[in-house]
Structure formats: C-alpha cells, structure tokens
Scaffold this active site. Structure first.
Site, mmCIF file in Angstrom:
data_model
loop_
_atom_site.group_PDB
_atom_site.id
_atom_site.type_symbol
_atom_site.label_atom_id
_atom_site.label_comp_id
_atom_site.label_asym_id
_atom_site.label_seq_id
_atom_site.Cartn_x
_atom_site.Cartn_y
_atom_site.Cartn_z
ATOM 1 N N ASP A 1 0.820 -1.206 0.000
ATOM 2 C CA ASP A 1 0.000 0.000 0.000
ATOM 3 C C ASP A 1 0.855 1.257 0.000
ATOM 4 O O ASP A 1 1.416 1.631 1.038
ATOM 5 C CB ASP A 1 -0.913 -0.006 1.242
ATOM 6 C CG ASP A 1 -1.706 1.275 1.362
ATOM 7 O OD1 ASP A 1 -2.112 1.623 2.499
ATOM 8 O OD2 ASP A 1 -1.919 1.944 0.328
ATOM 9 N N SER B 1 -1.372 17.243 -11.174
ATOM 10 C CA SER B 1 -1.678 17.008 -12.587
ATOM 11 C C SER B 1 -2.405 18.252 -13.094
ATOM 12 O O SER B 1 -3.447 18.629 -12.545
ATOM 13 C CB SER B 1 -2.591 15.776 -12.734
ATOM 14 O OG SER B 1 -3.013 15.651 -14.086
HETATM 15 O O1 LIG Z 1 -6.250 4.549 3.597
HETATM 16 C C1 LIG Z 1 -5.831 4.602 2.284
HETATM 17 C C2 LIG Z 1 -4.414 4.117 2.161
HETATM 18 N N1 LIG Z 1 -4.397 3.258 0.983
HETATM 19 C C3 LIG Z 1 -5.746 2.737 0.850
HETATM 20 C C4 LIG Z 1 -5.806 1.343 1.365
HETATM 21 N N2 LIG Z 1 -6.867 0.686 1.813
HETATM 22 C C5 LIG Z 1 -6.408 -0.566 2.045
HETATM 23 C C6 LIG Z 1 -7.210 -1.692 2.493
HETATM 24 C C7 LIG Z 1 -6.807 -2.994 2.219
HETATM 25 C C8 LIG Z 1 -7.587 -4.091 2.614
HETATM 26 C C9 LIG Z 1 -8.759 -3.857 3.296
HETATM 27 C C10 LIG Z 1 -9.613 -5.014 3.726
HETATM 28 F F1 LIG Z 1 -8.937 -6.167 3.682
HETATM 29 F F2 LIG Z 1 -10.655 -5.103 2.918
HETATM 30 F F3 LIG Z 1 -10.039 -4.799 4.968
HETATM 31 C C11 LIG Z 1 -9.193 -2.564 3.581
HETATM 32 C C12 LIG Z 1 -8.413 -1.463 3.180
HETATM 33 N N3 LIG Z 1 -5.115 -0.658 1.753
HETATM 34 O O2 LIG Z 1 -4.735 0.574 1.355
HETATM 35 C C13 LIG Z 1 -6.682 3.676 1.505
#
Ligand SMILES: O[C@H]1CN[C@@H](c2nc(-c3ccc(C(F)(F)F)cc3)no2)C1
Length: 333
Positions: free
Chosen positions: A35, A200
């Site tokens: 992420d 952008s």
């Molecule tokens: O906060 C921001 C930072 N980057 C975005 C992000 N969101 C998630 C995430 C991954 C997996 C899940 C779950 F497994 F479904 F719970 C939920 C959210 N990973 O990066 C949003």
C-alpha cells in the site's frame, strides 16, 4: 548494491494485488497487500481472534523476533477498515532483499473487513515513514530500511488489468514501459506530506482537447491500496457527460452506467507528458451480480479531502516511486 523483484498476484476483480513476504526465523511466508498510501507494515497475529482462515505471524516461534516494549499502533483506512496492536522487530525479506530489524506491527484487533478478507495477512506500507502510526516512536517503512542497500533509492509498481503485476526495488526495468517516464515533483504541503503526491495540470476525455485545470489543478496521491480513481467533481462530471447512460446514483454511492456502454479513455497530465487510462479500465464492475448497470472506475473524491490515483489509473502505467529525487514518475506500457 542489491535489487529485487517481487511478483504480485491480482485478484479476479482487480481490487487487490497480493504479494508474499517472509518474516522471521525460520521464515514465515505471508500474503500481503502493498500500500503506497500508508506506512505501517502490520500482520495478523497467531493468537488474534478473527484470524481463522488467514495465514498469521507467530512471533513466539521466530528466533529473531524481539518485542518492542511499550510500542503500540493503530490505523484506519479509506474504506473505514482498521486494525491495531503491538510491535516486534524481526527479519523481513521481500523478493531477495532482507531487512534484519524491521518493525513488524502485530494486529491484536481487526475490523470485520480484514477478518473477512482471507486472501491477505496484512499490509506493507510504502508511503513515507513520517506517517507511520507506531507510538511513542514512529518506525521506518521496509523501503526506507532497505533503501541504502539499493542501486537507486526507488521502487516501481507495474500493476496490470486482471493479471499478475510486479513491484521492483532499486531499479527501473526498461522493458516494462514504452516512451518516456514523465516525472512530477512530490507535493510537500501539509495535507500531502507523507504521501506519494503530485500535481496534474490537465486532463482530457476521449479524443477531446485537454482541459488545462489551471488554478483547479488536481493534486493527488499514487495509492496502490485504493482500487478506484477518485478525482474532483468537475473532472468526474466532465467525463460522465460523455457517457449517455451515466447517472450519479445516490443509492449506489457514485456514477453508474449501462454495462454495454463504450467508455471514453481518460488522459491526465504528468509533468511534460500524460497517461491515458483505457475506457475499458473505467468500467469497474456490475453493481450486483448479473445486473446490466455497472459502477464506474472513476468516482468523485468529495468527502475524502484529496484526490487518489488508485489501481484503475496505476495499472495504465509503470509508476516510479523515486525517493532519491522526491518525485513520482509515470510511463505508458
Ligand atoms: O487509507 C488509504 C491508504 N491506501 C488505501 C488502502 N486501503 C487498504 C485496504 C486494504 C484491505 C482492506 C480489507 F482487507 F478489505 F479490509 C481494507 C483497506 N489498503 O490501502 C486507503
């Protein structure tokens, strides 16, 4: 100087690209979500409730694990999911690159979104260490820890539509893109500090001429953990004005259109160049199984506070996260 490639497997609906990492001695292999929008490396703990069906990390069986006494963490994500827990240091290998004392945050609480997503065991945060949530002392990301061992202090994300992508650390694979890499300097103002953020200054819909956004230039973050492309209302409205069946649905929480619509491409400026997202990527999925209404891959960022170039945009490019030069690079592929 080392360099590494890790293959990452796409889920069927392009919502997550899962990449395995190794933690501990002997190695415990864990499927993780990389992420670039957060900066905590956390894993589900072996004794954590709600982890049945998940691969978990057991610090007690790792001879290299050390508890970081008094350290705790808590994080929440854009979709409202959250996790929290305590902290160890342990050996973490990604690809063929090893950090010997990486802060490994172990979740002792997990929101339902995580307990129900059995495909992943945690997240590898690849944004700036300044937004790591560990208290009392923020910890370094894995990338910041490995950076000095890399030929170049950068990594690339090469996500693909419905197929395996890859993350490379320390080098740019010249065969992974076409034409030039267009760079934009990172934005350091407070809202965006800590993220891979850029400006952008223009966009175009289909073959229309570019709308230079001027004072309303779009400042957004490159976020591999967000599925969709989230941009200002004006840009989103201009796009869907070209899709005759599109409506902004209160019920569905965004723009929907007829699944058989031919969607225009969406092009956004980066530095001296631009990146085009094929119209096909902008049909995210049917609003429910078998429905003839589809949910758009481009949606409004209102309510988020920042624009997000998520997977829908990232998979149209090779993206260079260039820490050494504090810039973000985008190239067609
Ligand atoms: O906060 C921001 C930072 N980057 C975005 C992000 N969101 C998630 C995430 C991954 C997996 C899940 C779950 F497994 F479904 F719970 C939920 C959210 N990973 O990066 C949003």
């Amino acid at each position: 100087d080392e360099q590494g490639t890790v293959a990452t497997a796409a889920t069927t609906e392009d919502t997550e690209w899962i990449t395995s990492i190794s933690v501990g001695t002997p190695a415990q292999t864990l499927p993780m979500d990389f992420d670039t929008g957060s900066s905590d490396l956390w894993v589900m703990g072996a004794s954590t409730s709600g982890t049945s069906g998940h691969t978990t990390y057991n610090a007690n069986t790792s001879t290299s694990a050390e508890a970081m006494s008094g350290a705790t963490w808590t994080i929440s994500y854009g979709d409202g999911s959250s996790s929290s827990g305590d902290v160890y240091t342990d050996v973490v290998t990604i690809g063929n690159l090893t950090v010997s004392q990486q802060a490994v945050e172990v979740a002792t609480t997990l929101s339902s979104e995580f307990t129900s997503d059995t495909a992943l065991s945690g997240l590898v945060g690849l944004a700036m260490s300044s937004i790591n949530t560990v208290k009392p002392t923020a910890q370094q990301t894995w990338f910041d820890n490995i950076k000095s061992n890399l030929a170049s202090p950068l990594f690339t994300a090469d996500l693909k539509h419905g197929e395996q992508g890859s993350y490379n650390f320390g080098y740019i694979d010249s065969s992974a893109y076409t034409g030039s890499i267009y760079y934009a300097d990172l934005v350091t103002s407070s809202t965006y500090a800590g993220f891979w953020s850029f400006v952008s200054n223009g966009y175009s819909v289909g073959s229309n001429t570019t709308t230079t956004t001027g004072s309303t230039a779009v400042t957004g973050i490159a976020d591999t953990g967000t599925t969709l492309l989230m941009l200002p209302d004006a840009v989103v409205a201009a796009y869907y004005a070209e899709v005759s069946s599109a409506v902004d649905s209160e019920q569905e929480g965004g723009y929907i259109f007829s699944c058989d619509a031919t969607l225009p491409d969406f092009t956004f400026n980066v530095g001296e160049g631009s990146i085009t997202v094929p119209g096909e990527y902008l049909n995210f999925e049917a609003i429910s199984t078998g429905s003839s209404s589809c949910y758009g891959g481009l949606q409004s960022d209102s309510g988020i506070g920042i624009s997000i170039f998520g997977d829908v945009a990232l998979k149209a490019a090779l993206v260079v996260f260039d820490s050494g030069n504090s810039r973000l690079g985008w190239a067609a592929k």
